[in-house]
Design a protein around this motif. Structure first.
Motif, PDB file in Angstrom:
ATOM      1  N   UNK A 148       7.170 -35.436  -9.076  1.00  0.00           N
ATOM      2  CA  UNK A 148       5.826 -35.842  -9.449  1.00  0.00           C
ATOM      3  C   UNK A 148       5.323 -35.029 -10.637  1.00  0.00           C
ATOM      4  N   UNK A 149       4.660 -35.696 -11.578  1.00  0.00           N
ATOM      5  CA  UNK A 149       4.110 -35.030 -12.744  1.00  0.00           C
ATOM      6  C   UNK A 149       2.691 -35.494 -12.953  1.00  0.00           C
ATOM      7  N   UNK A 150       1.949 -34.715 -13.733  1.00  0.00           N
ATOM      8  CA  UNK A 150       0.560 -35.089 -13.968  1.00  0.00           C
ATOM      9  C   UNK A 150       0.269 -35.394 -15.424  1.00  0.00           C
ATOM     10  N   UNK A 151       1.302 -35.550 -16.234  1.00  0.00           N
ATOM     11  CA  UNK A 151       1.107 -36.177 -17.523  1.00  0.00           C
ATOM     12  C   UNK A 151       0.997 -35.311 -18.751  1.00  0.00           C
ATOM     13  N   UNK A 152       1.066 -33.989 -18.674  1.00  0.00           N
ATOM     14  CA  UNK A 152       0.962 -33.182 -19.879  1.00  0.00           C
ATOM     15  C   UNK A 152       2.341 -32.990 -20.500  1.00  0.00           C
ATOM     16  N   UNK A 153       2.360 -32.605 -21.771  1.00  0.00           N
ATOM     17  CA  UNK A 153       3.609 -32.381 -22.480  1.00  0.00           C
ATOM     18  C   UNK A 153       3.630 -30.962 -23.002  1.00  0.00           C
ATOM     19  N   UNK A 190       6.975 -18.533 -10.772  1.00  0.00           N
ATOM     20  CA  UNK A 190       5.800 -19.263 -10.291  1.00  0.00           C
ATOM     21  C   UNK A 190       5.075 -19.961 -11.436  1.00  0.00           C
ATOM     22  N   UNK A 191       4.838 -19.255 -12.529  1.00  0.00           N
ATOM     23  CA  UNK A 191       4.092 -19.858 -13.636  1.00  0.00           C
ATOM     24  C   UNK A 191       4.903 -20.952 -14.323  1.00  0.00           C
ATOM     25  N   UNK A 192       6.227 -20.773 -14.419  1.00  0.00           N
ATOM     26  CA  UNK A 192       7.063 -21.823 -15.005  1.00  0.00           C
ATOM     27  C   UNK A 192       7.101 -23.049 -14.099  1.00  0.00           C
ATOM     28  N   UNK A 193       7.091 -22.827 -12.782  1.00  0.00           N
ATOM     29  CA  UNK A 193       7.039 -23.962 -11.845  1.00  0.00           C
ATOM     30  C   UNK A 193       5.782 -24.788 -12.077  1.00  0.00           C
ATOM     31  N   UNK A 194       4.677 -24.124 -12.355  1.00  0.00           N
ATOM     32  CA  UNK A 194       3.424 -24.837 -12.608  1.00  0.00           C
ATOM     33  C   UNK A 194       3.543 -25.707 -13.867  1.00  0.00           C
ATOM     34  N   UNK A 195       4.201 -25.186 -14.893  1.00  0.00           N
ATOM     35  CA  UNK A 195       4.371 -25.947 -16.134  1.00  0.00           C
ATOM     36  C   UNK A 195       5.325 -27.112 -15.911  1.00  0.00           C
ATOM     37  N   UNK A 196       6.424 -26.871 -15.184  1.00  0.00           N
ATOM     38  CA  UNK A 196       7.374 -27.958 -14.891  1.00  0.00           C
ATOM     39  C   UNK A 196       6.690 -29.053 -14.095  1.00  0.00           C
ATOM     40  N   UNK A 197       5.876 -28.653 -13.138  1.00  0.00           N
ATOM     41  CA  UNK A 197       5.208 -29.622 -12.269  1.00  0.00           C
ATOM     42  C   UNK A 197       4.278 -30.538 -13.063  1.00  0.00           C
ATOM     43  N   UNK A 198       3.672 -30.011 -14.119  1.00  0.00           N
ATOM     44  CA  UNK A 198       2.705 -30.808 -14.876  1.00  0.00           C
ATOM     45  C   UNK A 198       3.318 -31.538 -16.063  1.00  0.00           C
ATOM     46  N   UNK A 199       4.599 -31.278 -16.351  1.00  0.00           N
ATOM     47  CA  UNK A 199       5.232 -31.899 -17.521  1.00  0.00           C
ATOM     48  C   UNK A 199       5.694 -33.313 -17.194  1.00  0.00           C
ATOM     49  N   UNK A 200       5.422 -34.239 -18.076  1.00  0.00           N
ATOM     50  CA  UNK A 200       5.754 -35.646 -17.809  1.00  0.00           C
ATOM     51  C   UNK A 200       6.962 -36.088 -18.619  1.00  0.00           C
ATOM     52  N   UNK A 201       7.693 -37.048 -18.052  1.00  0.00           N
ATOM     53  CA  UNK A 201       8.793 -37.682 -18.767  1.00  0.00           C
ATOM     54  C   UNK A 201      10.018 -36.799 -18.895  1.00  0.00           C
ATOM     55  N   UNK A 203      11.710 -36.082 -21.983  1.00  0.00           N
ATOM     56  CA  UNK A 203      11.884 -35.928 -23.415  1.00  0.00           C
ATOM     57  C   UNK A 203      12.824 -34.758 -23.671  1.00  0.00           C
ATOM     58  N   UNK A 204      13.322 -34.599 -24.903  1.00  0.00           N
ATOM     59  CA  UNK A 204      14.161 -33.423 -25.184  1.00  0.00           C
ATOM     60  C   UNK A 204      13.486 -32.109 -24.815  1.00  0.00           C
ATOM     61  N   UNK A 205      12.169 -32.038 -25.024  1.00  0.00           N
ATOM     62  CA  UNK A 205      11.464 -30.783 -24.719  1.00  0.00           C
ATOM     63  C   UNK A 205      11.356 -30.551 -23.213  1.00  0.00           C
ATOM     64  N   UNK A 206      11.021 -31.593 -22.453  1.00  0.00           N
ATOM     65  CA  UNK A 206      10.908 -31.399 -21.005  1.00  0.00           C
ATOM     66  C   UNK A 206      12.279 -31.159 -20.375  1.00  0.00           C
ATOM     67  N   UNK A 207      13.335 -31.737 -20.942  1.00  0.00           N
ATOM     68  CA  UNK A 207      14.676 -31.441 -20.429  1.00  0.00           C
ATOM     69  C   UNK A 207      15.044 -29.982 -20.698  1.00  0.00           C
ATOM     70  N   UNK A 208      14.650 -29.467 -21.848  1.00  0.00           N
ATOM     71  CA  UNK A 208      14.851 -28.038 -22.121  1.00  0.00           C
ATOM     72  C   UNK A 208      14.071 -27.197 -21.114  1.00  0.00           C
ATOM     73  N   UNK A 209      12.843 -27.630 -20.814  1.00  0.00           N
ATOM     74  CA  UNK A 209      12.013 -26.904 -19.850  1.00  0.00           C
ATOM     75  C   UNK A 209      12.674 -26.889 -18.473  1.00  0.00           C
ATOM     76  N   UNK A 210      13.173 -28.032 -18.035  1.00  0.00           N
ATOM     77  CA  UNK A 210      13.824 -28.091 -16.729  1.00  0.00           C
ATOM     78  C   UNK A 210      15.101 -27.257 -16.710  1.00  0.00           C
ATOM     79  N   UNK A 211      15.850 -27.284 -17.816  1.00  0.00           N
ATOM     80  CA  UNK A 211      17.049 -26.455 -17.904  1.00  0.00           C
ATOM     81  C   UNK A 211      16.682 -24.989 -17.792  1.00  0.00           C
ATOM     82  N   UNK A 212      15.616 -24.583 -18.486  1.00  0.00           N
ATOM     83  CA  UNK A 212      15.177 -23.187 -18.438  1.00  0.00           C
ATOM     84  C   UNK A 212      14.748 -22.804 -17.025  1.00  0.00           C
TER      85      UNK A 212
END
Length: 438
Positions: A148-153, A190-201, A203-212
């Motif tokens: 689940x995501x809440x739409x921010x990038x 914890x703080x990275x989990x919060x960013x992952x949780x709010x990231x949508x889609x 995209x190359x950037x969100x895939x980098x975020x999930x990899x990190x």
């Protein structure tokens, strides 16, 4: 947004007090976060107080409880105590997402992580059997429903900073041991989990975020393992697996996931969970295959299998894994660069692992030459590794019947331990000293 009236029990002491002082749960957390900010702690999620006012309330952990009582006392104009809030009775065990990660999705795990009390939970149980392997096996089923995501990038700059922080954390752990950076690692996770949780889609950037985040879960999980926080380490590893299972096919995600699985299997082997370790390593190998089998990664997995084989006394698999690790590492040196997290592995490290594996298999004469070279080659810049190397050599001499040399080496390790922040290393020191001093 949830409302206090919809969630609170009418006679819930905290709910009654919040109503009396005209505060919402969010306002309570906002005041707590002001206190946390003054001492440099990470903020709590704005909705963290809702579980405290529900019909069957949970209670704040010790740190959050102290903060809540302080701000409530200031607002109410009288001393608010834990007894008044009903927080002085024994805790009830609760079944949340992190208590049973095999039954949760990534969204539920990430949401619970942001509430910030994982490391304070002393009722977490060590997972065994199917519960320990289910998140890994779910990776074989193909991508699940997305988290689940809440739409921010997130910005590319933010993701770059997270990637750098993960690498810095690895360096700190290598140099000082897990204890020094454990709180930082937990806050970053914890703080990275919060960013992952709010990231949508995806995209190359969100895939980098999930990899990190998966790489961070591997590193933080390893640090919990090194601190003997084994149930917590499992939850950290499993959260990374769950996120990976809910992410579409991506080579870097799969490579990071395979490495995380290897570390999870290492922990299982250390704990004597040999069937679980074998199942997790099998998933790690298949995940690496789907990511193109980069030699650096397959060499790391072979080193993990080497350790697992030694722990279960399978000397034939031990020698096969050693040969595979050396061969794959040679290929990695002739091809494209290995992932950054695989660059710790060298031929000397594989030989050191071979010595540890022979030692675990109770073949100390085969282990001794490897372990002697390991002590000679381990840099003083890595005191934990040096301490563990000396302890392994002491154990080998003790198993060979050379008590005097084992005691001398154990005393050397004890002196090294003054600069080592690792509960795992210090527990091993106590075990070996106890054996050789009998």
């Amino acid at each position: 947004m949830e409302s206090t009236s919809a969630q609170a029990r009418p006679d819930n002491p905290l709910a009654l007090l919040l109503r009396k002082i005209d505060w919402s749960p969010e306002q309570l957390i906002a005041r707590i976060n002001q206190v946390r900010a003054r001492r440099g702690s990470h903020p709590l999620d704005p909705k963290s107080a809702y579980p405290w006012v529900r019909p069957e309330p949970s209670r704040p952990n010790r740190e959050n409880q102290a903060d809540a009582l302080a701000v409530l006392t200031t607002r109410a104009g009288h001393q608010v105590t834990s007894a008044e809030m009903g927080w002085d009775t024994p805790r009830r065990p609760r079944r949340g997402a992190l208590n049973a990660p095999c039954d949760a999705d990534a969204g539920a795990l990430l949401r619970e992580i942001t509430q910030g009390d994982l490391m304070d939970r002393r009722n977490l149980l060590l997972l065994t059997g199917a519960a320990a392997t289910a998140p890994a096996l779910s990776l074989l089923l193909g991508p699940a429903e997305a988290a689940a995501t809440s739409g921010s990038t997130p910005s590319a700059q933010l993701v770059s900073r997270i990637e750098t922080a993960v690498r810095d954390l690895r360096e700190l752990d290598d140099e000082d041991g897990s204890t020094a950076g454990l709180d930082w690692a937990g806050g970053l996770w914890q703080s990275t989990a919060r960013i992952v949780r709010s990231a949508s889609g995806e995209t190359p950037t969100t895939l980098r975020l999930r990899t990190a985040f998966i790489e961070l879960s591997e590193q933080y999980g390893w640090m919990c393992f090194d601190a003997n926080l084994h149930p917590q380490a499992q939850r950290v590893y499993h959260t990374g697996m769950r996120l990976a299972a809910e992410t579409g096919p991506d080579l870097l995600v799969r490579q990071a996931t395979s490495n995380l699985l290897g570390s999870s299997a290492y922990q299982a082997s250390w704990l004597g969970q040999h069937k679980e370790a074998a199942a997790i390593l099998n998933v790690a190998t298949r995940t690496a295959r789907s990511a193109g089998n980069p030699p650096g990664l397959t060499a790391v997995l072979a080193e993990r299998e080497l350790f697992a084989a030694g722990r279960r006394g399978d000397t034939e698999s031990l020698q096969r894994a050693r040969d595979t690790a050396h061969a794959d590492l040679h290929l990695a040196g002739t091809g494209e660069q290995s992932p950054w997290w695989a660059q710790w592995l060298s031929h000397a490290a594989i030989d050191a692992g071979t010595g540890r594996a022979w030692l675990a298999s109770r073949v100390p004469k085969a282990a001794e030459p490897y372990l002697t070279r390991r002590v000679e080659m381990t840099s003083t810049a890595f005191p934990r590794d040096r301490m563990l190397a000396v302890l392994d050599l002491a154990d080998a001499h003790h198993q060979c019947g050379d008590r005097d040399r084992a005691l001398q080496l154990s005393q050397t390790a004890s002196a090294l331990g003054t600069a080592v922040g690792s509960r795992r290393a210090h527990e091993r020191l106590r075990t070996i000293l106890g054996a050789v001093e009998l």
